[in-house]
Motif scaffolding. Sequence first.
Motif, mmCIF file in Angstrom:
data_model
loop_
_atom_site.group_PDB
_atom_site.id
_atom_site.type_symbol
_atom_site.label_atom_id
_atom_site.label_comp_id
_atom_site.label_asym_id
_atom_site.label_seq_id
_atom_site.Cartn_x
_atom_site.Cartn_y
_atom_site.Cartn_z
ATOM 1 N N ASN A 243 0.838 -1.202 0.000
ATOM 2 C CA ASN A 243 0.000 0.000 0.000
ATOM 3 C C ASN A 243 0.871 1.250 0.000
ATOM 4 O OD1 ASN A 243 -1.173 -2.165 2.110
ATOM 5 N ND2 ASN A 243 -2.833 -1.368 0.859
ATOM 6 N N SER A 244 0.605 2.137 -0.940
ATOM 7 C CA SER A 244 1.303 3.420 -0.959
ATOM 8 C C SER A 244 0.539 4.432 -0.103
ATOM 9 C CB SER A 244 1.432 3.945 -2.391
ATOM 10 O OG SER A 244 0.194 4.478 -2.842
ATOM 11 N N LEU A 245 1.067 5.635 -0.018
ATOM 12 C CA LEU A 245 0.455 6.689 0.801
ATOM 13 C C LEU A 245 -0.284 7.726 -0.044
ATOM 14 C CD1 LEU A 245 3.430 7.286 3.278
ATOM 15 C CD2 LEU A 245 1.376 5.894 3.647
ATOM 16 N N LEU A 246 -0.567 7.387 -1.294
ATOM 17 C CA LEU A 246 -1.175 8.373 -2.195
ATOM 18 C C LEU A 246 -2.540 8.823 -1.697
ATOM 19 C CD1 LEU A 246 -0.824 9.897 -4.895
ATOM 20 C CD2 LEU A 246 -2.077 8.031 -5.991
ATOM 21 N N LEU A 247 -3.342 7.919 -1.166
ATOM 22 C CA LEU A 247 -4.666 8.305 -0.681
ATOM 23 C C LEU A 247 -4.561 9.294 0.474
ATOM 24 C CD1 LEU A 247 -7.700 8.005 -0.854
ATOM 25 C CD2 LEU A 247 -7.550 5.995 0.635
ATOM 26 N N TYR A 248 -3.573 9.084 1.362
ATOM 27 C CA TYR A 248 -3.369 10.020 2.462
ATOM 28 C C TYR A 248 -2.910 11.379 1.937
ATOM 29 C CZ TYR A 248 -3.719 5.894 5.431
ATOM 30 O OH TYR A 248 -4.164 4.764 6.063
ATOM 31 N N ALA A 249 -2.072 11.346 0.904
ATOM 32 C CA ALA A 249 -1.627 12.607 0.301
ATOM 33 C C ALA A 249 -2.807 13.342 -0.331
ATOM 34 C CB ALA A 249 -0.553 12.330 -0.748
ATOM 35 N N PHE A 250 -3.727 12.592 -0.946
ATOM 36 C CA PHE A 250 -4.906 13.210 -1.546
ATOM 37 C C PHE A 250 -5.782 13.853 -0.469
ATOM 38 C CE2 PHE A 250 -9.285 12.947 -3.245
ATOM 39 C CZ PHE A 250 -9.120 13.674 -4.410
ATOM 40 N N ALA A 251 -5.954 13.137 0.657
ATOM 41 C CA ALA A 251 -6.743 13.695 1.760
ATOM 42 C C ALA A 251 -6.091 14.957 2.317
ATOM 43 C CB ALA A 251 -6.906 12.645 2.859
ATOM 44 N N ALA A 252 -4.760 14.923 2.447
ATOM 45 C CA ALA A 252 -4.042 16.105 2.927
ATOM 46 C C ALA A 252 -4.193 17.267 1.952
ATOM 47 C CB ALA A 252 -2.572 15.770 3.130
ATOM 48 N N ALA A 253 -4.173 16.957 0.653
ATOM 49 C CA ALA A 253 -4.338 18.008 -0.358
ATOM 50 C C ALA A 253 -5.711 18.668 -0.243
ATOM 51 C CB ALA A 253 -4.148 17.417 -1.751
ATOM 52 N N LEU A 254 -6.735 17.892 0.058
ATOM 53 C CA LEU A 254 -8.071 18.464 0.234
ATOM 54 C C LEU A 254 -8.101 19.405 1.438
ATOM 55 C CD1 LEU A 254 -10.386 15.384 -0.460
ATOM 56 C CD2 LEU A 254 -9.692 17.193 -2.038
ATOM 57 N N LEU A 255 -7.436 19.001 2.521
ATOM 58 C CA LEU A 255 -7.401 19.851 3.715
ATOM 59 C C LEU A 255 -6.622 21.137 3.477
ATOM 60 C CD1 LEU A 255 -6.786 17.128 6.456
ATOM 61 C CD2 LEU A 255 -8.934 18.309 5.933
ATOM 62 N N LEU A 256 -5.594 21.064 2.624
ATOM 63 C CA LEU A 256 -4.749 22.230 2.358
ATOM 64 C C LEU A 256 -5.294 23.106 1.240
ATOM 65 C CD1 LEU A 256 -1.243 20.490 2.557
ATOM 66 C CD2 LEU A 256 -2.234 22.062 4.241
ATOM 67 N N ALA A 257 -6.302 22.630 0.523
ATOM 68 C CA ALA A 257 -6.814 23.362 -0.638
ATOM 69 C C ALA A 257 -7.228 24.789 -0.320
ATOM 70 C CB ALA A 257 -7.978 22.594 -1.262
ATOM 71 N N PRO A 258 -7.813 25.086 0.863
ATOM 72 C CA PRO A 258 -8.193 26.485 1.143
ATOM 73 C C PRO A 258 -7.023 27.454 1.151
ATOM 74 C CG PRO A 258 -9.353 24.990 2.620
ATOM 75 C CD PRO A 258 -8.343 24.163 1.890
ATOM 76 N N LEU A 259 -5.782 26.936 1.255
ATOM 77 C CA LEU A 259 -4.624 27.821 1.203
ATOM 78 C C LEU A 259 -4.327 28.310 -0.209
ATOM 79 C CD1 LEU A 259 -2.174 25.977 3.660
ATOM 80 C CD2 LEU A 259 -3.620 27.975 4.114
ATOM 81 N N ALA A 260 -4.929 27.659 -1.207
ATOM 82 C CA ALA A 260 -4.707 28.057 -2.596
ATOM 83 C C ALA A 260 -5.571 29.274 -2.930
ATOM 84 C CB ALA A 260 -5.026 26.905 -3.532
ATOM 85 N N ARG A 261 -5.154 30.024 -3.913
ATOM 86 C CA ARG A 261 -5.858 31.218 -4.333
ATOM 87 C C ARG A 261 -5.931 31.290 -5.858
ATOM 88 N NH1 ARG A 261 -6.772 31.008 0.233
ATOM 89 N NH2 ARG A 261 -6.626 32.620 1.875
ATOM 90 N N GLY A 262 -6.906 32.006 -6.364
ATOM 91 C CA GLY A 262 -6.968 32.320 -7.786
ATOM 92 C C GLY A 262 -6.943 31.114 -8.698
ATOM 93 N N GLN B 45 -3.546 13.304 -8.971
ATOM 94 C CA GLN B 45 -2.202 13.886 -8.897
ATOM 95 C C GLN B 45 -2.237 15.379 -9.196
ATOM 96 O OE1 GLN B 45 -2.964 10.994 -10.315
ATOM 97 N NE2 GLN B 45 -1.613 9.481 -9.390
ATOM 98 N N MET B 46 -3.184 15.811 -10.012
ATOM 99 C CA MET B 46 -3.338 17.235 -10.267
ATOM 100 C C MET B 46 -3.780 17.965 -8.999
ATOM 101 S SD MET B 46 -5.711 19.034 -13.182
ATOM 102 C CE MET B 46 -5.767 20.819 -13.398
ATOM 103 N N VAL B 47 -4.741 17.389 -8.281
ATOM 104 C CA VAL B 47 -5.199 17.986 -7.024
ATOM 105 C C VAL B 47 -4.042 18.087 -6.037
ATOM 106 C CG1 VAL B 47 -6.694 17.649 -5.023
ATOM 107 C CG2 VAL B 47 -7.575 17.198 -7.320
ATOM 108 N N ILE B 48 -3.300 16.997 -5.879
ATOM 109 C CA ILE B 48 -2.195 16.978 -4.920
ATOM 110 C C ILE B 48 -1.105 17.958 -5.326
ATOM 111 C CG2 ILE B 48 -0.421 15.541 -3.831
ATOM 112 C CD1 ILE B 48 -2.281 13.131 -4.346
ATOM 113 N N GLY B 49 -0.740 17.935 -6.601
ATOM 114 C CA GLY B 49 0.343 18.793 -7.072
ATOM 115 C C GLY B 49 0.043 20.263 -6.862
ATOM 116 N N VAL C 89 6.041 10.128 0.258
ATOM 117 C CA VAL C 89 4.917 9.663 -0.565
ATOM 118 C C VAL C 89 5.404 8.991 -1.844
ATOM 119 C CG1 VAL C 89 2.826 10.335 -1.806
ATOM 120 C CG2 VAL C 89 3.382 11.419 0.376
ATOM 121 N N VAL C 90 6.333 9.636 -2.560
ATOM 122 C CA VAL C 90 6.872 9.026 -3.777
ATOM 123 C C VAL C 90 7.613 7.738 -3.434
ATOM 124 C CG1 VAL C 90 8.507 9.317 -5.674
ATOM 125 C CG2 VAL C 90 6.995 11.200 -5.037
#
Length: 505
Positions: free
Chosen positions: A270-289, A330-334, A359-360
Amino acid sequence: MQNDEALFASPWFQPKWEEYGLQVGHTRLPLMLMNYLGTVKSWIYRPLFHWFGTGESVTRIPVLLAGVASVWLFYLLLRRVAGERAATIGCSLLAADASYLLTTCFDWGPVALQHLLLVGGLLLLVLFWQDGNERVLAAGFFLLGLAVWDKALAVWSLSGFAVAALVTVPRQIRKVWTMRRAALAAAGFFVGSLPLIVYNLDTRLGTLHGTVAYDASALTKKVYIMGVTFDGSGLFGWVTADAPPQPHTPQGWLETASVRLATLAGNPENSLLLYAFAAALLLAPLARGADLRAIGFALIAMAVAWGQMLFTATTGTSLHHTILLWPLPQMVIGVSFAAASRRLRRAGTTLLAVTMVVVVGSGLVVINQYYATMVRNGGAQNWSDAIDRLSDYMKGVKASTVWCVDWGILDSLRLLNRGRLPLRVTDVSSAQPSPQALREIDAAIALPSSVFLAHTPRMEFLAGVEARLERMAATDGYRREVLTVISDSYGRPSLEVYRFVVKER
């Protein structure tokens, strides 16, 4: 000896390539293999088989190159949309994704051209939006149309892209859209998908009648399949086999190093990609524009496409469907990770570097685990090297017709023997074959020159299919005479070659 042109002209090869074709003068153009699967890949492979012959390498290398190209195009797409940092993150995660790598390598689905055409089409549309080149617009829609012809299930992704674009960038669309450009886009898509359009006009929407039906009974399984697609574990036991009677000892430095690394890592699946995706969702509000719009685009496109899988019969219950959503995760996470790291400045850069290594790295050790398991245990069922041994054996067998009883034998033998074997398929997968099928099977059983191929009971895809054929033969007064049992190189009896003879009285 047949040449490559004879291979494609052979009546044993032709039905697979030309289930539906268009007659143009004296030439028949193959358009569709199934009601939802076109012949784009067939058109690509025909000259390759002509130039290089058939075999494992010429089958695998083109789709691997398509996979490499799709990763590179994804990098270019993300760089245009969200910058160098997001592109590097997304591209690294995609290249280290076991689900993406293996489904591309074996083109299970098929998926390799889908990823290439969809990502390539998106990239061209972004280039048009940024540079205004109308030829690029037409080319982008041509690739998207080609994706639909390649596999009609591309409409999942395309509808997701359309809804996501209308929600996240409506103002940008209105700014660049004109009637002339709409006509160019429609023309490009029409040309790319023309064979599918012709097929559906001729069959009165045969694609829709054969594949579209509502079903919400397997939601739990579909959610599970999405999870194992994310973590890379979904193909263990499907392409890799369980421990065999004769496990192979690693040979050479690469196999030895792979097995040792797998052991040191604890044989991770099992890789950690799903956890990275969940973290990306939590961090998404930090993105702008633009970054926030890019994240929203990917999430909406995923939701729309996956929603169609969830509620369509026989779809979404296998990894080769869910992987069609890639590389949107991967686009969401990146984009999310890149935006968050910039907001956190120096600390963000350090944290991002550590996170990416972990993660990689988790993805790479899962890929290595697949390789190490294949080295030791070999492939399971349809990925077994027993098919090569069967192919060699059949070169010395004289038969008027070779009947493939179980799924997973016909196409591999046809490829490995370049269409020389007189291969047919028996229709005994159904408990109640049609009268015509029964007459055909009875005639085949009675013919001494007929040879039958099947998996051993433990390796069957269609459980009980060989036993059903044997009972039919017994009713007519025949018994099965086994010519040989083919084992794989790991000692597993995998395939049987037999014929039917009259019972002794």
